[in-house]
Design an enzyme around this catalytic site. Structure first.
Site, mmCIF file in Angstrom:
data_model
loop_
_atom_site.group_PDB
_atom_site.id
_atom_site.type_symbol
_atom_site.label_atom_id
_atom_site.label_comp_id
_atom_site.label_asym_id
_atom_site.label_seq_id
_atom_site.Cartn_x
_atom_site.Cartn_y
_atom_site.Cartn_z
ATOM 1 N N TYR A 1 31.049 37.779 -10.928
ATOM 2 C CA TYR A 1 31.961 36.974 -11.740
ATOM 3 C C TYR A 1 33.303 37.694 -11.910
ATOM 4 O O TYR A 1 34.334 37.243 -11.423
ATOM 5 C CB TYR A 1 31.365 36.740 -13.129
ATOM 6 C CG TYR A 1 30.388 35.579 -13.234
ATOM 7 C CD1 TYR A 1 29.720 35.096 -12.105
ATOM 8 C CD2 TYR A 1 30.129 34.981 -14.455
ATOM 9 C CE1 TYR A 1 28.824 34.055 -12.216
ATOM 10 C CE2 TYR A 1 29.229 33.930 -14.562
ATOM 11 C CZ TYR A 1 28.577 33.474 -13.431
ATOM 12 O OH TYR A 1 27.692 32.436 -13.554
ATOM 13 N N SER A 2 33.261 38.810 -12.640
ATOM 14 C CA SER A 2 34.514 39.497 -13.016
ATOM 15 C C SER A 2 35.301 39.963 -11.797
ATOM 16 O O SER A 2 34.741 40.339 -10.774
ATOM 17 C CB SER A 2 34.201 40.735 -13.859
ATOM 18 O OG SER A 2 33.717 40.350 -15.122
ATOM 19 N N GLN B 1 25.446 39.808 -9.930
ATOM 20 C CA GLN B 1 26.321 38.724 -10.388
ATOM 21 C C GLN B 1 27.778 39.021 -10.045
ATOM 22 O O GLN B 1 28.318 40.039 -10.468
ATOM 23 C CB GLN B 1 26.165 38.578 -11.901
ATOM 24 C CG GLN B 1 27.239 37.713 -12.549
ATOM 25 C CD GLN B 1 27.010 37.546 -14.038
ATOM 26 O OE1 GLN B 1 26.141 36.804 -14.458
ATOM 27 N NE2 GLN B 1 27.794 38.246 -14.847
ATOM 28 N N GLU C 1 21.949 31.301 -21.795
ATOM 29 C CA GLU C 1 21.941 32.705 -22.177
ATOM 30 C C GLU C 1 22.643 32.941 -23.497
ATOM 31 O O GLU C 1 23.159 34.027 -23.740
ATOM 32 C CB GLU C 1 22.614 33.524 -21.060
ATOM 33 C CG GLU C 1 21.764 33.636 -19.832
ATOM 34 C CD GLU C 1 20.387 34.197 -20.164
ATOM 35 O OE1 GLU C 1 20.339 35.222 -20.880
ATOM 36 O OE2 GLU C 1 19.376 33.620 -19.747
#
Lengths: 372, 399, 372, 399
Positions: free
Chosen positions: D131-132, D129, D251
C-alpha cells in the site's frame, strides 16, 4: 444479569424531552437564583413522571429500575444540571430505606418518597475531631457536615452509634425540622444546597431491617450505586460540554475563519470526545458491575469513578479554554457544568480513595469489559 | 571577567530584601490578612495598596528617573513583582503605572505628561484598558470601534462608537486607554490610533460580566457617540499599533505567574500537612512534581530576563514564561481543590466574597476556591495559550 | 562565583566546528560499525584540541575548566553523538584522580590522561546479591557491572572495601588488562561500550589523597558533575532533535502541502521547543550550582536531572512520531538520538532517585534561579 | 428481554477457554519460550505458528463457512486475538488470512479463489501488503505506482512500475497484494486497482529497512517493469479503493493492542516485584495509572465491538481503540525500561536477536528493550495517531 435496554431507552427519551422543555438555561437560572435552591414544581413533575419511584420495589408501586435505567435518568440530570435532590432523596435515601427499613417503615415512607411529599437526605460525614454521633434513649447527639440537600430535606437518615444496643452503628430517621436540630445551610459551588447539622438530642427512629443486613453493608452498597449514578451524571455533563464546544468551534470566527478549522483545536476536540467515550464505556461497565456482589464490583466501580473524575475534569478544562473568555462567565452554561463536575468529583469519595480501592481490588484474569 | 549583569543582580537582591522588610514592617495587618485569605479587594483596597507602593517609590520604580521613577532594570522590575507575589501581596494593578504611563511618557505630548503622569503615579486616576472587542480578542486587526474626527463646528474632537469587552475593573475606572480605528479600508495596522477616554463622558456605559467566581472582574464597555477631545490622542493618528507593541514589549514578562505559583505551592504544602489525605504518598508525589515544575519555571524565568537584558533573547521567552506559569498555577490550584475535598466545593460563589468563615475547611478555603475559578482565565486572557504557541511556531521556529 | 562565558563560548565554537567536519552521520556510522566502538583517531584529535585536559588542574597543564565550559563541550558531544569516553575518562575518572590521587599519582597519570595515551573508566556498581568488592593484601576481588567504556579502558578506577585498612571504602587503580580480570564486554543500546568485570585477585593501587578527602565524598562530587554533564549532553541532543524535526516539518509534504502547516504539529513542535528551553535553563542553573558545596547543590542538580530525563524523553518521542516511519529507522539520526537519551537517563541515578533527592532537599526560601 | 448478543458472547467465552487450553496443552514449549522472551521469530516460526492455529480451525475462523471458515462474529474475532495476545502468543500474521483472503473471497474470480484461498489458510503462500509509498503513507490518493495494460502481442498482462515502502516481512513474501494506478489523470479513487504480484517475478526487488531495534521488519519493494498477468487483477479495474476500504472495514479493530498491553502490564508488575525500586510508592502509583487506563481500554474496546455488531457505532471506535491502545502500550514499555534501569540500556540492538542471555537483568530484558524500540512505530503505522484524530474530527465531530 442483562439489564433492560428498552426501559432505559424510554426513560432517557422522556426525561430528555421533559428537561429540554422545562429546564433550559434560563429556566434553570430562575431555579438557581430562587432562595430555595430548587424548583418545587419540577419536583412535583418528577414525581408524576415516576422518577422518584424509580428505585422503589414493584410491590410499592415502583419501577425497581436497574442501574442502566437509573443511569439514563442521571445522564439527563447532568445534561441539564437539574437542581433537585433526585440523587440524594430518590436514589440514596430511598435505597437506604429499602435496605434498612422494616416492612412497616417502608410502608410508611416509600409512598411519600414516591409522590414527592417527603424529601430525604442522608447525613453521614462527621467533622474531624468531633465525637461521633450517638443515639441514647432514642435521641441523637453529635454533628454531621456537608449533607447534600440537607438544607431542604424534610427528613434525614442519620448514621450513628446505637448506645441503647451496644454501640452498633445504625441508621436513624430524624425530622429535619426538630427544635433540637441546628443547621448551617449553605450552597455548594454548583448552586445545590447542603447543610452542616448539629443534633442536640433529637428524637430518632431506628431503621430495623427485616433481614438484619448490617447498616454498614447497606451504606456501602448504596454508596456504590450513588458513585455509579454520579458517573452517569458526569457523562451527561461531558456529552453536553463536548457538543457545545464542537458547536462553538464551528461558529466562532477568528482571523477570518472558524476556529474549528485549526487542526490543533480539532485534535483537542477529538481528545475530549475520546474521554467522553471512555467515560461512557466505564459508566456502562460499572452499571453492569452493580449487579454483582459488593466485593466483586469494587474494582470496576472505583476504577470507573477514578477515571471519570480525571477525564471529566480534563474535558471541562478544555471546554472552558476553547470557549475563551466566555468560558469563565456566568452567562454561558460551560462554567456551570464545570462547577457541577467539581462537586461531583468530591462526592462519595475522592479520586485518590477510589483509585486506592481500585488498585486493592486489582488482579488480572478474565477480561471484565465484556458487559454481562 | 566581570559579568555586566552583576550590578543589576546586586540591586535586585537589595530590592528583594527591602520588599520583605516592607511586607513585615510597613504593610497594614488588615490588608495583609485580606490578601492572605485571598479575599476580593475592593477599589479602596487597591488604591491604598498602590499608594503604599508609591510611598516606597516602587509603583513607578520602572519609570525613567526623569519622569520620577527609579530607572529599574528589567531584572529589578521582574524581581519586584515576583517577590510581592511570593509574599502573597495584592495584585499590582498595571493599567496606569505599567501600561498607559510608559506610553504617555514615551509618545505623549508634554501636556499629556503633565496632566496624567503624576496622577498615575499616585493612582488618583484609576485606568482601564480598552483593547479587546467581541470578535477581536487575539485578533486586533479585526477591531471595529471607530473614532471619526468631528466636523470643524463641533470643535476638535473624535466621535467614538464601538464596544470593548473583557475590560478589567472598568467599573472603577476614571480613564480608559483605547485602541480605535481612525481610518477605514486601510491596512489594519495603519488605521489604529491610541486615545484616552474619560469614563465620565456621556455615551460610556459599563456592563459587568460576572464570572464563575461570582464576582465582577471584567466588563463590557459600550461607547456610543462618545466625544473625545483631539488632545487625548496619544502621538500620531494611525500609530496606535506601534504604541501597543511598545507597551507589549515593556510587558514581556507580565504573564509570569512565578511568584503567585510559588506562594500557592507553599499554601498547598501547608494544606497537605494540615489534612493528611487517604494517600499521603500520592499527594507528596503530586506536590513534588509541581515543585519540580516550579524550579524549572524559576530558572527559565530569571534566565529569560537576563537574556532580554543581554539582548540574546530569541523572542519566545515571554510565551514560555506565560505558558508554563499559567499551566503550573492552574495545576497547583487543582491540587489544592482536591486536597480540600468537600471544603473545596462547599461554598456558594455568591458568598465567596463575604468575610465570613467558610462552612467547611480552613479559613482561606473560600479564597482558594475563588482563585481556582478565576484563574482558569490565566490561560485565556493576555494572549491565550493557543496564541502564544502560534507566536512561537511562527516567530521562533519559522513554521 | 561567576563562570567564564568567554572560554565556554570559544570551546563551544571550536568543538562544533570539529564535530561538524569530522563526526557527521556517515562518519559516525563508520565508528559505530567498527568493532572497537570508538575512533582512535578522534580520540587523538580530542587530546590535541585540549578536551582531555579540560578538567586537569592548571599546574598539570590543564584548563581547570568550570562546569559551563564542560557543558559547552558536552552539548557538542550530544549534538553529534560522539562515541569516545570523554565523559567516562576525561571527566569522571580524571575528576576522581584529581581528588583522590596523591601528588605522585597525579603526576604519574594526569599527563597520560591529557595526551590520550590512557583511557580510564570508573567501576562502581555491583550486581545485586554479590559480595562487595574488597582489597586484601593489595589485590582486589569481586564483581562490577555496567562499567561505561569498561570495554576499551586501559585502566580502571575501582571502588572497594580496603580490608588492609579497616574495611574503609576507597578507590583503587587497576590495570584493565590484568590476567586476573575477566571482562564481559558489550555494547549499550546507543552503541557505546560497557563491561561487566570479575576481579579475581587483581593487583590494585590505592589512591591516597593528600588532603584525606573521603572516597565517598569525592565520588558524590564527581557524580554530581557527571550528572550535570549528562544534562548538557541531553541538551545537545534535544537541540538537534528539535532542529531536525522543525526542518522535516517544513520539507515533508502530505496531502499536497508541508506537514508543518498543520497547526496541531506546530503546537507540538512548540512544546518540544519549550522543553528544550527548560532543559537549557535547568542545565545552566545546575552548572552554577556545582560551584556550591555538595549539600547546597543537591536540590538543583537532582531537580535538573529529574526534569531533563522526562523532558528529553518527551522530545525524543515526539521527534520520532513526527518523522513518521523514518523516525524509527537506523538510517536517520533521530533514532540514534533516541537511544542515546535512553542510556543517558539510566546513568548516574534514575529519574526516581534524583526526584527523591530533589524533594528531600526542597525547602523554599529565596529564588534559586538567579544565576550566581 | 433477551439480548441478541448473548449467543455471540457465549461463543466468545467458549473460544477464550479453548484458546487457554490450547496454549497450555498444544502450543510447543520452544515456541512458547521464544514468544515469552519476546525474541524475534523467523519465517519458519511464524509459518509453524499459523499452521498450528489453522489446525485448530482458527487461522481462518473469521471466514464464512462456505470458504472453510467458522463464520465468527466480530466479538469472537476480537476475542481470539485479544486472548492470544494476553497469553503472550506470537503475532497472528494478518496479510494472508485477514487482509487479502477476504478480498479474494469477496471480490475475486472463481479461479483466484481456488488458486489462492487454500494456500492462504495453510500459509503455504506468505503474503505481504503493498500500500504505502514514499510520499503516500497516509495519503493513498498520492499513489504513483503505475500498472499499464500490456500490448496485445505481449499477452494479457500489466507492466507495473513503482515503489512501495514499509512493507512488512516482504523479505519472506511469496505474494504481494498491491494497490496500483491503472489510469491517469482521473479522480484518484477511481484510478486505483488491486493486483496480486508474484514476488518471484523479474523486476521485483526487496530492500530491507533496518529499524532501531536492529532488525528488519519492513522493506522497500521496488517494482521495475514487473509483468503481472491480467488474471491477477482482483475484481474490476478502478475498484481497488473500494476493496481496500472493504478490507479496512473488516479490520476496524486491528489496531487494538488490548491483549498485548495486558500481557505487557502483567510483566511490568512482575518486574516491579522482582526489582523493588528506590521509590516503590511511585512505581506502584505509576503502574496503577496504567492499570486504570487498561481497564478503560478494555471496556471501551469490547463495547465498541458490540456497538459495531448492533450497528450503533458512530465510526470513531476504531480510532479510539487504536489511539488509546498504542499510547498505553508504549507507556507500559517505557515504565518497564525505567524499572530495568541499566539492564534496560545494556544491550546492543545488533545482539538483541541472539538467544544468549543479556549482560544485565532478567532473561527477557532484551525482548522488552526490543519491543520498546519497535513499538514506537505503533502510533505511526496502520494510520498514524495524527490521521486517526483527523478522521474523528472530520468524520465524527464534523469539524
Amino acid at each position: 444479569m442483562n439489564m433492560d435496554l428498552e426501559t432505559a431507552g424510554m426513560l432517557r427519551d422522556s426525561a430528555s424531552r421533559y428537561a429540554a422543555d422545562n429546564y433550559g438555561f434560563l429556566q434553570r437560572h430562575a431555579v438557581l437564583t430562587d432562595p430555595a435552591g430548587y424548583s418545587a414544581k419540577a419536583w412535583r413533575d418528577y414525581a408524576e413522571l415516576g422518577w422518584l419511584a424509580l428505585r422503589l420495589p414493584e410491590a410499592h408501586g415502583g419501577l425497581d429500575a436497574d442501574p442502566l435505567a437509573v443511569g439514563a435518568l442521571m445522564e439527563v440530570v447532568g445534561s441539564r444540571l437539574l437542581m433537585e435532590p433526585i440523587l440524594a432523596s430518590a436514589l440514596i435515601a430511598t435505597g437506604l430505606l429499602r435496605s434498612q427499613g422494616s416492612a412497616a417503615q417502608q410502608a410508611a415512607w416509600l409512598p411519600q418518597l414516591a409522590d414527592g411529599s417527603v424529601k430525604l437526605a442522608f447525613a453521614d460525614a462527621e467533622p474531624a475531631g468531633s465525637s461521633p454521633c450517638q443515639v441514647r434513649a432514642g435521641r441523637i447527639s453529635g454533628r454531621k457536615i456537608a449533607v447534600l440537600h440537607g438544607d431542604i430535606a424534610d427528613r434525614l437518615i442519620v448514621s450513628a452509634a446505637d448506645a441503647d444496643h451496644g454501640g452498633e452503628r445504625r441508621l436513624f430517621l430524624v425530622d429535619a425540622r426538630s427544635d433540637e436540630l441546628e443547621a448551617l445551610r449553605y450552597r455548594l459551588v454548583d448552586g445545590r444546597g447542603a447543610a452542616n447539622l448539629h443534633f442536640a438530642g433529637v428524637p430518632a427512629e431506628r431503621l430495623d431491617p427485616e433481614d438484619g443486613t448490617p447498616a454498614q453493608a447497606a451504606v456501602a452498597d448504596v454508596l456504590d450505586h450513588a458513585t455509579v449514578a454520579s458517573c452517569a451524571e458526569a457523562l451527561g455533563i461531558v456529552r453536553a460540554l463536548v457538543a457545545t464546544t464542537c458547536e462553538y468551534l464551528k461558529i466562532r470566527k477568528q482571523f477570518g475563519r472558524a476556529i474549528g478549522t485549526n487542526q490543533a483545536l480539532q485534535h483537542r476536540a477529538v481528545d475530549m470526545f475520546l474521554l467522553q467515550e471512555e467515560i461512557a464505556a466505564l459508566t456502562r461497565a460499572a452499571q453492569a458491575a452493580l449487579l454483582l456482589p459488593v466485593a466483586e464490583r469494587a474494582r470496576i466501580v472505583s476504577g470507573a469513578k477514578a477515571y471519570v473524575c480525571t477525564a471529566a475534569r480534563k474535558v471541562a478544562n478544555e471546554a472552558v479554554q476553547m470557549h475563551g473568555g466566555l468560558g469563565i462567565t456566568e452567562e454561558l452554561d460551560v462554567s456551570h457544568y464545570f462547577r457541577r463536575l467539581m462537586v461531583n468529583a468530591a462526592l462519595f469519595g475522592s479520586r485518590d480513595e477510589h483509585f486506592a480501592r481500585f488498585l486493592a481490588a486489582t488482579t488480572h484474569s478474565t477480561p471484565e469489559g465484556i458487559p454481562a | 571577567m566581570t559579568d555586566p549583569l552583576d550590578e543589576a543582580r546586586d540591586k535586585a537582591r537589595r530590592l528583594r530584601a527591602d520588599i520583605r522588610s516592607f511586607h513585615e514592617r510597613v504593610m497594614p495587618d488588615d490588608l495583609k490578612r485580606k490578601s492572605h485569605l485571598h479575599q476580593v479587594l475592593g477599589k479602596d483596597d487597591y488604591v491604598r495598596w498602590m499608594r503604599l507602593l508609591n510611598d516606597q517609590g516602587w509603583a513607578i520604580g520602572h519609570w525613567p528617573k526623569e519622569h520620577g521613577g527609579q530607572g529599574w532594570s528589567l531584572l529589578e522590575r521582574f524581581t519586584f513583582e515576583d517577590e510581592l507575589a511570593r509574599l502573597g501581596c495584592p495584585w499590582v494593578i498595571p493599567f496606569g503605572v505599567k501600561y498607559v504611563g510608559p506610553v504617555i511618557y514615551a509618545f505623549g505630548s508634554e501636556a499629556q505628561k503633565r496632566r496624567f503622569l503624576p496622577r498615575i503615579a499616585t493612582t488618583e486616576d484609576f485606568w482601564a484598558q480598552g483593547y479587546s472587542e467581541p470578535g477581536a480578542g487575539s485578533d486586533l486587526a479585526a477591531l471595529r470601534t471607530e473614532a471619526i474626527r468631528g466636523e470643524a463646528n463641533e470643535g476638535d474632537h473624535y466621535v467614538v462608537n464601538g464596544q470593548k469587552v473583557w475590560t478589567t475593573y472598568a467599573q472603577w475606572a476614571d480613564w480608559l486607554f483605547c485602541l480605535v480605528k481612525t481610518a477605514r479600508g486601510e491596512q489594519a495596522q495603519k488605521s489604529i490610533s491610541f486615545v484616552l477616554i474619560d469614563m465620565k463622558s456621556p455615551g460610556v456605559t459599563v456592563k459587568p460580566i460576572p464570572t464563575m467566581d461570582g464576582y465582577v472582574h471584567v466588563n463590557e464597555v459600550w461607547l456610543e457617540n462618545v466625544r473625545v477631545p483631539a488632545e487625548n490622542l496619544v502621538g500620531a493618528e494611525g500609530e496606535g499599533w506601534t504604541y501597543a507593541k511598545y507597551l507589549l514589549k515593556n510587558e514581556r514578562t507580565a504573564g509570569a505567574l512565578l511568584g503567585m505559583a510559588c506562594h500557592a505551592l507553599e499554601r498547598l504544602k501547608a494544606l497537605a500537612r494540615e489534612n493528611p489525605s487517604a494517600s499521603p504518598e500520592r499527594t507528596a508525589g503530586r506536590i513534588g512534581e509541581l515543585e519540580l515544575r516550579l524550579l524549572a519555571l524559576e530558572v527559565a524565568s530569571y534566565q529569560a530576563v537576563e537574556s532580554m537584558m543581554r539582548g540574546t533573547d530569541h523572542g519566545g521567552e515571554a510565551s514560555l514564561i506565560k505558558l508554563r506559569g499559567t499551566e503550573l498555577y492552574q495545576d497547583i490550584a487543582e491540587a489544592a481543590i482536591d486536597l480540600l475535598g468537600l471544603a473545596g466545593v462547599a461554598w456558594d460563589p455568591a458568598a465567596l466574597h463575604a468575610a465570613s468563615a467558610p462552612p467547611l475547611g480552613p479559613e482561606d478555603a473560600g479564597g482558594i476556591v475563588k482563585d481556582h475559578f478565576y484563574n482558569r482565565a490565566a490561560t485565556i486572557f493576555g494572549g491565550a495559550s493557543e496564541i502564544q504557541r502560534n507566536i512561537v511556531a511562527k516567530g521562533v521556529l519559522g513554521l
